[in-house]
Write an enzyme that holds these catalytic residues in place. Structure first.
Site, PDB file in Angstrom:
ATOM      1  CE1 TYR A 143      23.569  11.950 -41.460  1.00 42.26           C
ATOM      2  CE2 TYR A 143      24.173  13.859 -42.787  1.00 42.26           C
ATOM      3  CZ  TYR A 143      24.396  12.545 -42.397  1.00 42.26           C
ATOM      4  OH  TYR A 143      25.455  11.848 -42.936  1.00 42.26           O
ATOM      5  CB  ALA A 145      22.123  19.097 -35.023  1.00 43.17           C
ATOM      6  CB  SER A 146      23.772  14.039 -35.530  1.00 46.31           C
ATOM      7  OG  SER A 146      23.799  13.765 -36.922  1.00 46.31           O
ATOM      8  CE  LYS A 147      27.081  11.910 -40.057  1.00 43.08           C
ATOM      9  NZ  LYS A 147      28.011  10.768 -39.838  1.00 43.08           N
TER      10      LYS A 147
END
Length: 228
Positions: A143, A145-147
């Protein structure tokens, strides 16, 4: 009146924001994942136009939106997101791929598709990021990493689109009392107490502040934390 396209308008921050924009007389378009969700949002938010496009399949958004988009869009507000916690040692590729698709690749693709109309209106793009987009904790690798990637997307986009008059804002809310937060607590094995967290209304107010700022200024990054 301005037209806003919002993802994640089915619940939480997105639903509150869509309602407040509608109630003040703006046109609101909600992007939802499927026909069933479209019916739910249309019933919950009368007057809000609903489009169908699955963020979990970014490569199909162009086809999904090809005949649905309004002629004018003044703001694109990315609120939708998914989260699945787990240690790096335990997370399978499918959970990485889902979170990266919905939280990062889909916002990039949706932005790409809408940039032509946003440039015409000299509009604004708002990314509702997360505290996880600033710092990663144990169990939050995919999560976060995505943000973190979403932050990089916004920063690059801001530099690229300044010449076209398009403003780009990243909002970093702390823990907010939403259905997603309740699910996070279930994954963490903790009791959920909504009173401990920011209300969706407070985050929506923050987004409205960025949208309503006079054109001679731009909020680039704004962090919002619970006061309790």
């Amino acid at each position: 009146m301005p037209t806003h396209l919002i993802t994640g308008a089915g619940s939480g921050i997105g639903a509150v924001l869509a309602r407040r924009l509608r109630d003040r007389g703006d046109d609101v378009v909600a992007l939802v994942r499927d026909a069933g969700r479209a019916r739910e949002v249309a019933e919950a938010l009368p007057g809000v136009r609903v489009l169908v496009g699955d963020l979990a399949q970014p490569g199909r958004l162009s086809w999904a939106l090809s005949k649905q988009l309004p002629d004018r869009i003044d703001s694109l507000i990315h609120v939708a997101g998914v989260v699945d916690l787990g240690a790096v040692a335990d997370l399978p590729p499918a959970l990485w791929e889902q979170q990266l698709a919905v939280n990062l690749v889909a916002p990039a693709e949706l932005t790409r598709l809408l940039l032509p109309v946003l440039r015409v209106s000299q509009g604004q793009i708002v990314f509702v990021n997360s505290g996880a987009g600033l710092r990663a904790h144990a169990g939050w690798s995919a999560y976060a990493a995505s943000k973190h990637g979403l932050r990089a997307l916004a920063d690059a986009l801001r530099a690229e689109e300044a010449q076209h008059g398009v403003r780009v804002t990243s909002i970093y809310p702390g823990r907010t009392a939403t259905p997603m937060q309740e699910r996070v607590h279930q994954q963490e094995g903790q009791d959920y107490d909504a009173e401990r967290f920011i209300t969706p209304e407070s985050v929506a107010t923050t987004i409205l502040t960025a949208l309503d700022l006079p054109r001679d200024a731009e909020i680039t990054d704004l962090t919002v934390r619970p006061s309790r």
